[in-house]
Design a protein around this motif. Structure first.
Motif, PDB file in Angstrom:
ATOM      1  N   LEU A   1       0.918  -1.017  -0.176  1.00  0.00           N
ATOM      2  CA  LEU A   1      -0.100   0.387  -0.099  1.00  0.00           C
ATOM      3  C   LEU A   1       1.059   1.080  -0.013  1.00  0.00           C
ATOM      4  O   LEU A   1       0.820   1.922  -0.842  1.00  0.00           O
ATOM      5  CB  LEU A   1      -0.970  -0.336   1.072  1.00  0.00           C
ATOM      6  N   ALA A   2       1.654   0.913   0.599  1.00  0.00           N
ATOM      7  CA  ALA A   2       2.797   2.703   0.904  1.00  0.00           C
ATOM      8  C   ALA A   2       3.844   2.845  -0.356  1.00  0.00           C
ATOM      9  O   ALA A   2       3.733   3.726  -1.277  1.00  0.00           O
ATOM     10  CB  ALA A   2       3.771   2.428   2.108  1.00  0.00           C
ATOM     11  N   ARG A   3       3.623   1.297  -1.269  1.00  0.00           N
ATOM     12  CA  ARG A   3       4.607   1.772  -2.494  1.00  0.00           C
ATOM     13  C   ARG A   3       3.650   1.546  -3.633  1.00  0.00           C
ATOM     14  O   ARG A   3       4.163   1.821  -4.797  1.00  0.00           O
ATOM     15  CB  ARG A   3       5.538   0.064  -2.906  1.00  0.00           C
ATOM     16  N   GLY A   4       2.176   1.907  -3.250  1.00  0.00           N
ATOM     17  CA  GLY A   4       0.879   1.523  -3.933  1.00  0.00           C
ATOM     18  C   GLY A   4       0.737   1.037  -5.688  1.00  0.00           C
ATOM     19  O   GLY A   4       1.028   1.363  -6.742  1.00  0.00           O
ATOM     20  N   GLU A   5       1.397  -0.748  -4.937  1.00  0.00           N
ATOM     21  CA  GLU A   5       1.493  -1.465  -5.448  1.00  0.00           C
ATOM     22  C   GLU A   5       0.329  -2.038  -5.360  1.00  0.00           C
ATOM     23  O   GLU A   5       0.880  -3.889  -5.349  1.00  0.00           O
ATOM     24  CB  GLU A   5       2.889  -2.386  -5.961  1.00  0.00           C
ATOM     25  N   PHE A   6      -0.596  -2.174  -4.582  1.00  0.00           N
ATOM     26  CA  PHE A   6      -1.920  -2.758  -4.029  1.00  0.00           C
ATOM     27  C   PHE A   6      -2.568  -3.620  -5.506  1.00  0.00           C
ATOM     28  O   PHE A   6      -3.777  -4.165  -4.763  1.00  0.00           O
ATOM     29  CB  PHE A   6      -2.116  -2.557  -2.896  1.00  0.00           C
ATOM     30  N   LEU A   7      -2.132  -3.121  -6.675  1.00  0.00           N
ATOM     31  CA  LEU A   7      -3.723  -2.877  -7.455  1.00  0.00           C
ATOM     32  C   LEU A   7      -2.566  -4.104  -8.649  1.00  0.00           C
ATOM     33  O   LEU A   7      -1.395  -3.886  -8.536  1.00  0.00           O
ATOM     34  CB  LEU A   7      -4.120  -1.958  -8.614  1.00  0.00           C
ATOM     35  N   PHE A   8      -3.111  -5.403  -8.358  1.00  0.00           N
ATOM     36  CA  PHE A   8      -3.041  -6.705  -9.290  1.00  0.00           C
ATOM     37  C   PHE A   8      -3.559  -6.827 -10.881  1.00  0.00           C
ATOM     38  O   PHE A   8      -4.082  -6.016 -10.896  1.00  0.00           O
ATOM     39  CB  PHE A   8      -2.655  -7.593  -8.750  1.00  0.00           C
ATOM     40  N   PRO A   9      -2.132  -6.894 -11.827  1.00  0.00           N
ATOM     41  CA  PRO A   9      -3.267  -7.579 -12.858  1.00  0.00           C
ATOM     42  C   PRO A   9      -3.775  -8.609 -13.120  1.00  0.00           C
ATOM     43  O   PRO A   9      -3.766  -9.331 -11.973  1.00  0.00           O
ATOM     44  CB  PRO A   9      -0.937  -7.604 -14.136  1.00  0.00           C
ATOM     45  N   ALA A  10      -4.346  -8.319 -14.247  1.00  0.00           N
ATOM     46  CA  ALA A  10      -5.784  -9.698 -14.078  1.00  0.00           C
ATOM     47  C   ALA A  10      -5.052 -10.797 -15.239  1.00  0.00           C
ATOM     48  O   ALA A  10      -5.989 -11.836 -15.406  1.00  0.00           O
ATOM     49  CB  ALA A  10      -6.738  -8.925 -14.861  1.00  0.00           C
ATOM     50  N   ALA A  11      -4.145 -10.937 -15.750  1.00  0.00           N
ATOM     51  CA  ALA A  11      -3.975 -12.091 -16.371  1.00  0.00           C
ATOM     52  C   ALA A  11      -3.393 -13.322 -15.323  1.00  0.00           C
ATOM     53  O   ALA A  11      -2.971 -13.230 -14.540  1.00  0.00           O
ATOM     54  CB  ALA A  11      -2.010 -11.837 -16.789  1.00  0.00           C
ATOM     55  N   ALA A  12      -4.241 -14.445 -15.434  1.00  0.00           N
ATOM     56  CA  ALA A  12      -4.636 -15.015 -15.126  1.00  0.00           C
ATOM     57  C   ALA A  12      -3.139 -16.441 -15.064  1.00  0.00           C
ATOM     58  O   ALA A  12      -2.851 -16.775 -14.454  1.00  0.00           O
ATOM     59  CB  ALA A  12      -5.471 -16.270 -15.394  1.00  0.00           C
TER      60      ALA A  12
END
Length: 297
Positions: free
Chosen positions: A193-204
């Motif tokens: 969250l601090a790094r702004g990397e909590f959104l993950f790509p959708a590639a299965a």
């Protein structure tokens, strides 16, 4: 089969799991950042273990929770320093310096916990770290910032081994490991969250590697490590875990088609020699009913 032998076999099985994890981690890096991988592997392990061992958590003592939180904090920080260190140094130096915990464990144990450092332990540790150097180290002309961060990582991994040995005695290992994973997962979420990397790509495709890392490398691997360390000495644990480099080399050759060179074979032989020096040294007769504290001293 003695409990001590079961512990040794368990740790060897852990090195096989973590060795294969090198390959899976390389695949996962094609889809996620290192911080995202850490978050997801610990979070998945905690969710699964929490569901399986919920009853154990309900009856865990305050002492067990404090021990688990301590181990989880050390574990996540070790991985974090390793990850950040890799940004500033080469993968080969990162792998070698991380494995330096093999040498640190016996000396930290002697310095702070009055553990006796035996000659076979020193020789075994030096042979193992030498073998890891031969396998992984291709360039080491100077020490940079990334190397220093990785050395902190090695120190933390050494502490994780030492404190696991001390904390596991008389504890509920299922609750202890679950709390450890939960703490590491929480820290991973906060860092992401601090790094702004909590959104993950959708590639299965990328999530198949995360499932393996979370369930096998993390949940199963650390559960077996914790259980095995009830019956093994901390220095012995560190040296056996150095076999991870050997199984990682084999897995890379099998699945990534990497060439196994003569240098790698020599390194693997040195690591195996280090393990054998410790395991085949003369021992006094021990019964299964002796306490692990007596074995360690």
């Amino acid at each position: 089969m003695t409990d001590r032998r079961k512990g040794q076999i368990g740790l060897i099985f852990v090195t096989m799991i973590w060795g294969s994890g090198f390959v899976v981690s390389a695949i996962s890096l094609e889809y996620f950042s290192p911080y995202q991988i850490l978050t997801m592997r610990f979070l998945l392990a905690f969710i699964l273990m929490g569901a399986i061992f919920f009853g154990q958590l309900k009856h865990a003592t305050k002492k067990t929770y404090l021990k688990g939180i301590g181990l989880g904090t050390i574990l996540y920080l070790a991985f974090l320093f390793q990850t950040v260190g890799l940004v500033y140094t080469t993968p080969s130096k990162n792998a070698f310096l991380t494995a330096f915990n093999v040498v640190l464990v016996p000396f930290i144990g002697a310095l702070f916990f009055r553990r006796k450092v035996t000659a076979p332990a020193i020789v075994g540790a030096l042979l193992s770290i030498g073998g890891i150097a031969v396998i992984s180290l291709t360039d080491f002309h100077s020490v940079n910032f990334g190397d220093m961060l990785t050395l902190v990582c090695a120190l933390l991994f050494a502490l994780q081994i030492i404190f696991t040995n001390r904390f596991v005695l008389g504890e509920n290992i299922y609750a202890l490991t679950t709390i450890q994973m939960g703490t590491a997962a929480l820290l991973g979420v906060l860092v992401s969250l601090a790094r702004g990397e909590f959104l993950f790509p959708a590639a299965a495709e990328g999530y198949f590697s995360i499932i393996y890392l979370g369930t096998v490398s993390t949940m199963l691997g650390f559960l077996i490590q914790t259980a095995s360390q009830q019956f093994t000495k901390e220095t012995e644990t560190a040296i056996i875990l150095s076999l991870e480099a050997v199984f990682g080399m084999v897995a890379s050759a099998l699945f990534l088609k990497e060439e196994i060179t003569l240098r790698m074979l020599i390194g693997a032989a040195l690591i195996l020699a280090g393990v054998l020096v410790v395991e085949l040294k003369p021992k006094t007769t021990l019964t299964d009913r002796q306490s692990i504290t007596d074995i360690q001293d």
